[in-house]
Design an enzyme around this catalytic site. Structure first.
Site, mmCIF file in Angstrom:
data_model
loop_
_atom_site.group_PDB
_atom_site.id
_atom_site.type_symbol
_atom_site.label_atom_id
_atom_site.label_comp_id
_atom_site.label_asym_id
_atom_site.label_seq_id
_atom_site.Cartn_x
_atom_site.Cartn_y
_atom_site.Cartn_z
ATOM 1 N N GLU A 75 -3.237 5.851 -0.694
ATOM 2 C CA GLU A 75 -3.252 6.487 -2.016
ATOM 3 C C GLU A 75 -3.312 5.504 -3.175
ATOM 4 O O GLU A 75 -3.791 5.836 -4.248
ATOM 5 C CB GLU A 75 -1.993 7.334 -2.195
ATOM 6 C CG GLU A 75 -1.935 8.575 -1.341
ATOM 7 C CD GLU A 75 -0.737 9.414 -1.693
ATOM 8 O OE1 GLU A 75 -0.925 10.597 -1.980
ATOM 9 O OE2 GLU A 75 0.390 8.891 -1.691
ATOM 10 N N PRO A 129 0.835 -1.198 0.000
ATOM 11 C CA PRO A 129 0.000 0.000 0.000
ATOM 12 C C PRO A 129 0.868 1.247 0.000
ATOM 13 O O PRO A 129 1.921 1.276 0.624
ATOM 14 C CB PRO A 129 -0.785 -0.118 1.317
ATOM 15 C CG PRO A 129 -0.658 -1.539 1.730
ATOM 16 C CD PRO A 129 0.653 -2.014 1.211
ATOM 17 N N LYS A 130 0.416 2.272 -0.712
ATOM 18 C CA LYS A 130 1.125 3.551 -0.741
ATOM 19 C C LYS A 130 0.500 4.472 0.295
ATOM 20 O O LYS A 130 -0.603 4.977 0.103
ATOM 21 C CB LYS A 130 1.064 4.190 -2.129
ATOM 22 C CG LYS A 130 1.904 5.443 -2.241
ATOM 23 C CD LYS A 130 1.828 6.063 -3.622
ATOM 24 C CE LYS A 130 2.801 7.225 -3.740
ATOM 25 N NZ LYS A 130 2.565 8.266 -2.720
ATOM 26 N N PHE A 131 1.201 4.686 1.395
ATOM 27 C CA PHE A 131 0.679 5.501 2.482
ATOM 28 C C PHE A 131 0.800 6.985 2.149
ATOM 29 O O PHE A 131 1.706 7.408 1.431
ATOM 30 C CB PHE A 131 1.413 5.191 3.788
ATOM 31 C CG PHE A 131 0.951 3.918 4.438
ATOM 32 C CD1 PHE A 131 0.068 3.954 5.503
ATOM 33 C CD2 PHE A 131 1.377 2.681 3.974
ATOM 34 C CE1 PHE A 131 -0.378 2.790 6.100
ATOM 35 C CE2 PHE A 131 0.943 1.507 4.562
ATOM 36 C CZ PHE A 131 0.053 1.557 5.624
#
Length: 294
Positions: free
Chosen positions: A168, A22-24
């Site tokens: 994101e 996951p893109k934090f």
């Protein structure tokens, strides 16, 4: 410490040997645990240790000679809140101590670059990931490894369901890849048409900027003017310009839709902004936020 970067893609990469994370939505941060102390470094190279005393305290539990790469986030109402990360990053040392109690930060680590003095950047992502998990899982929050999967179907599910938590999108890496310091060796898939654009200047005055002059990441690299800034973005940009000292005079011009040639003040070095735009130049790009930590 030059960090690895990611190139934007429009569809989910698939194939053997890929890992998905996951893109934090936070600030990029390198954690350096030396023999004597801890330093927290922003992507720009600026040391921000005093702004995050809670993370610095947690990092002192790491073995000496450890370097982590990751994202600092603040959770609020069940999702990450980028504005609160900005607030934490901008705090004075005295204010940071209070904010660490009311708005605690979390560190989403996605790589370990050095461990007990051993440089791991030349090892594969798969081996670095295993070392990262072994290092952080026994410690627990606020230093945590980001989730990872090699299953593209699970990654696709993450992509569809995690935005409610402020995620994101996804970052995609090759399992056999060494750490691509300073290069766009990873891939990132975002949920919207949001892109990072270079802010090469602004219209208006240093105290009251009106719009940004941008170079988009796609197209002919011709500067263009954004839509008008919100009050919050005007105040943030004014603070950045003030911190830099004397602003450049409005000697350059740029063509603005419906306005013709408009004078603007150049920014050197440029800033980075997240903008929403289409492939066309109409309407003007909408500025969502400044990446002032860069």
């Amino acid at each position: 410490m030059r960090v690895a970067l990611a190139a934007a893609v429009r569809t989910l990469p698939r194939g053997a040997g890929l890992a998905y994370e996951p893109k934090f939505d936070g600030h990029r941060m390198v954690v350096v645990r030396s023999e004597t102390d801890v330093a927290l470094q922003a992507r720009s190279g600026r040391i921000v240790t005093s702004a995050f005393p809670d993370l610095a305290a947690a990092a002192r539990l790491l073995p000496a000679g450890t370097v982590l790469d990751g994202e600092v986030v603040v959770w609020h109402g069940g999702r990450t809140d980028f504005a609160l990360v900005q607030r934490r990053a901008a705090a004075t040392a005295a204010r940071a101590t209070v904010l660490a109690q009311t708005l605690p930060a979390s560190y989403a680590a996605f790589d370990v670059l050095e461990l007990a003095g051993l440089d791991l950047r030349g090892r594969t992502y798969e081996r670095r990931r295993a070392a990262l998990v072994d290092l952080l899982l026994p410690l627990g929050p606020p230093l945590q490894p980001v989730p990872m999967t090699t299953d593209p179907e699970l990654a696709a599910t993450w992509y569809e369901t995690l935005p409610a938590s402020g995620i994101e999108g996804l970052v995609v890496k090759r399992l056999d890849q060494t750490y691509p310091a300073g290069r766009r060796g990873w891939q990132k898939l975002r949920h919207t048409d949001v892109r990072d654009a270079a802010v090469v200047g602004f219209t208006g005055t240093p105290r009251r900027p009106l719009a940004l002059v941008l170079v988009l990441p796609v197209g002919d690299e011709t500067p263009l003017v954004s839509s008008p800034l919100t009050a919050a973005l005007r105040a943030e940009l004014a603070a950045v310009v003030s911190a830099r000292g004397a602003a450049a005079p409005a000697g350059a011009t740029v063509t603005a839709i419906g306005l013709g040639e408009v004078p603007y003040r150049p920014l050197d070095p440029p800033l980075t902004a997240e903008v929403r735009h289409t492939s066309a130049r109409h309407p003007p790009p909408e500025v969502l936020r400044l990446r002032t930590e860069l």
